[in-house]
Scaffold this motif. Structure first.
Motif, short mmCIF file in Angstrom:
data_model
loop_
_atom_site.label_atom_id
_atom_site.label_comp_id
_atom_site.label_asym_id
_atom_site.label_seq_id
_atom_site.Cartn_x
_atom_site.Cartn_y
_atom_site.Cartn_z
N VAL A 15 0.85 -1.20 0.00
CA VAL A 15 0.00 0.00 0.00
C VAL A 15 0.88 1.25 0.00
CG1 VAL A 15 -1.67 1.35 1.33
CG2 VAL A 15 -1.98 -1.11 1.08
N GLY A 16 1.94 1.22 0.81
CA GLY A 16 2.85 2.36 0.86
C GLY A 16 3.51 2.64 -0.48
N ALA A 17 3.71 1.58 -1.27
CA ALA A 17 4.38 1.74 -2.56
C ALA A 17 3.48 2.35 -3.62
CB ALA A 17 4.89 0.37 -3.03
N ILE A 18 2.17 2.50 -3.32
CA ILE A 18 1.26 3.17 -4.25
C ILE A 18 1.44 4.67 -4.08
CG2 ILE A 18 -1.16 3.53 -4.90
CD1 ILE A 18 -1.73 0.76 -3.62
N HIS A 19 1.83 5.36 -5.14
CA HIS A 19 2.19 6.77 -5.01
C HIS A 19 1.15 7.71 -5.60
CE1 HIS A 19 6.40 7.15 -3.49
NE2 HIS A 19 6.30 5.85 -3.62
N GLY A 20 0.85 8.76 -4.86
CA GLY A 20 -0.05 9.79 -5.36
C GLY A 20 0.51 10.49 -6.58
N ASN A 39 12.02 13.24 -7.17
CA ASN A 39 11.41 12.21 -6.35
C ASN A 39 9.89 12.31 -6.50
OD1 ASN A 39 10.15 13.80 -4.08
ND2 ASN A 39 12.27 14.39 -3.72
N SER A 40 9.19 11.35 -5.93
CA SER A 40 7.74 11.26 -6.16
C SER A 40 6.93 11.81 -5.00
CB SER A 40 7.34 9.81 -6.43
OG SER A 40 7.79 8.97 -5.38
N GLY A 41 7.53 12.61 -4.15
CA GLY A 41 6.84 13.15 -2.99
C GLY A 41 5.96 14.35 -3.31
N ALA A 42 5.12 14.70 -2.34
CA ALA A 42 4.18 15.81 -2.52
C ALA A 42 4.91 17.14 -2.68
CB ALA A 42 3.23 15.87 -1.32
N SER A 43 6.03 17.33 -1.98
CA SER A 43 6.74 18.60 -2.08
C SER A 43 7.30 18.78 -3.48
CB SER A 43 7.86 18.67 -1.04
OG SER A 43 8.79 17.61 -1.20
N ASN A 44 7.79 17.70 -4.09
CA ASN A 44 8.30 17.82 -5.45
C ASN A 44 7.16 18.05 -6.44
OD1 ASN A 44 10.53 17.85 -7.25
ND2 ASN A 44 9.97 15.81 -7.98
N HIS A 102 6.67 3.55 0.68
CA HIS A 102 6.62 4.85 0.02
C HIS A 102 8.02 5.32 -0.40
CE1 HIS A 102 5.12 8.92 -0.85
NE2 HIS A 102 6.27 9.33 -0.34
N ASN A 103 8.97 5.18 0.50
CA ASN A 103 10.32 5.68 0.24
C ASN A 103 11.11 4.78 -0.71
OD1 ASN A 103 9.65 7.65 2.06
ND2 ASN A 103 11.01 6.93 3.68
N PHE A 104 10.86 3.46 -0.62
CA PHE A 104 11.64 2.50 -1.39
C PHE A 104 10.73 1.48 -2.08
CE2 PHE A 104 13.94 3.69 2.53
CZ PHE A 104 14.94 4.47 1.96
N PRO A 105 9.88 1.94 -3.00
CA PRO A 105 8.96 1.01 -3.68
C PRO A 105 9.72 0.07 -4.62
CG PRO A 105 8.79 3.21 -4.63
CD PRO A 105 9.69 3.33 -3.44
N ILE A 106 9.40 -1.20 -4.54
CA ILE A 106 10.16 -2.20 -5.29
C ILE A 106 10.01 -2.03 -6.79
CG2 ILE A 106 8.27 -3.89 -5.21
CD1 ILE A 106 10.48 -6.05 -4.84
N GLY A 113 9.55 8.56 -2.47
CA GLY A 113 9.51 9.86 -1.83
C GLY A 113 10.26 9.85 -0.51
N LYS A 114 9.81 10.70 0.41
CA LYS A 114 10.49 10.81 1.70
C LYS A 114 9.55 10.54 2.88
CE LYS A 114 13.90 13.95 -0.22
NZ LYS A 114 14.52 15.31 -0.19
#
Length: 213
Positions: A15-20, A39-44, A102-106, A113-114
């Motif tokens: 679930v964590g590996a699913i990215h917005g 990176n794939s985070g919200a801030s980016n 989230h941080n390290f999706p396979i 992201g972070k």
């Protein structure tokens, strides 16, 4: 019971590996992992696409944490498998699995992201009053200093402090501290940019022209 715990952790990681950011890419046509801070985070997402997309990605990533923690708590209470200390431990293990996913999706070669948005959702689901306090302090500090980075780590201090104060057992504190240290490591480049006055300011996000959705 061990098999049940392993299943919870695997599901939490996936679930964590699913990215917005994938939703943002669908609407905008832009893969933010190839732009901005890469990176794939919200801030980016906010840096590359504007605040509206940053909020969209953040909400999706927050909901991951809420979903996993709420689901884990429901099954623990429904089947009455664990003591209070064990419940706290499993909630924090599930939360850590979400952040690691989230941080390290396979499926993206462990480049994600972070974890900031997801840790907000996790704390809200574990103990929402502390999550609300942390979020308000994050927002207030961010706008006061004009740096999201500073607000993020104010939230992490609330996260670790709330864990020490409200949870039972030492293991949960260790997990919260591990997540805090991991966040520090992942934000080293941000701190370097902050020291050289190159870290993006929140006011720049707000002024950025946003692509239509």
């Amino acid at each position: 019971m061990v098999v049940w715990i392993i299943c919870v952790l695997i599901i939490s990681y996936l679930v964590g590996a699913i990215h917005g950011s994938k939703v943002a890419q669908f609407f905008s046509g832009v893969n933010i992992k190839n732009e901005g801070l890469k990176n794939s985070g919200a801030s980016n997402a906010a840096i590359v696409l504007g605040m509206k997309y940053g909020v969209l990605v953040a909400l999706i990533d927050i909901l991951k944490g809420v979903f996993v923690i709420s689901g884990t708590r429901f099954f623990m209470q429904h089947f009455s498998l664990f003591s209070d200390v064990e419940q706290d431990l499993l909630l924090y293990l599930a939360g850590a699995a979400v952040i690691l996913g989230h941080n390290f999706p396979i499926y993206t070669r462990f480049k994600g992201g972070k974890g900031t948005a997801s840790i907000i959702g996790i704390l809200f689901a574990i103990y929402w009053p502390i999550g609300l306090i942390g979020l308000l302090l994050l927002i207030g500090t961010t706008f006061l200093t004009d740096y999201l980075l500073i607000g993020v780590f104010v939230f992490y201090f609330v996260f670790v402090g709330g864990t020490i104060w409200f949870t039972e057992g030492f293991a949960s504190i260790v997990i919260a501290s591990f997540l805090f240290v991991m966040a520090l490591i992942l934000h080293i480049e941000n701190f370097r940019r902050l020291a050289s006055n190159e870290e993006p300011r929140i006011s720049a996000f707000l002024r950025k022209k946003k692509p239509s959705m």
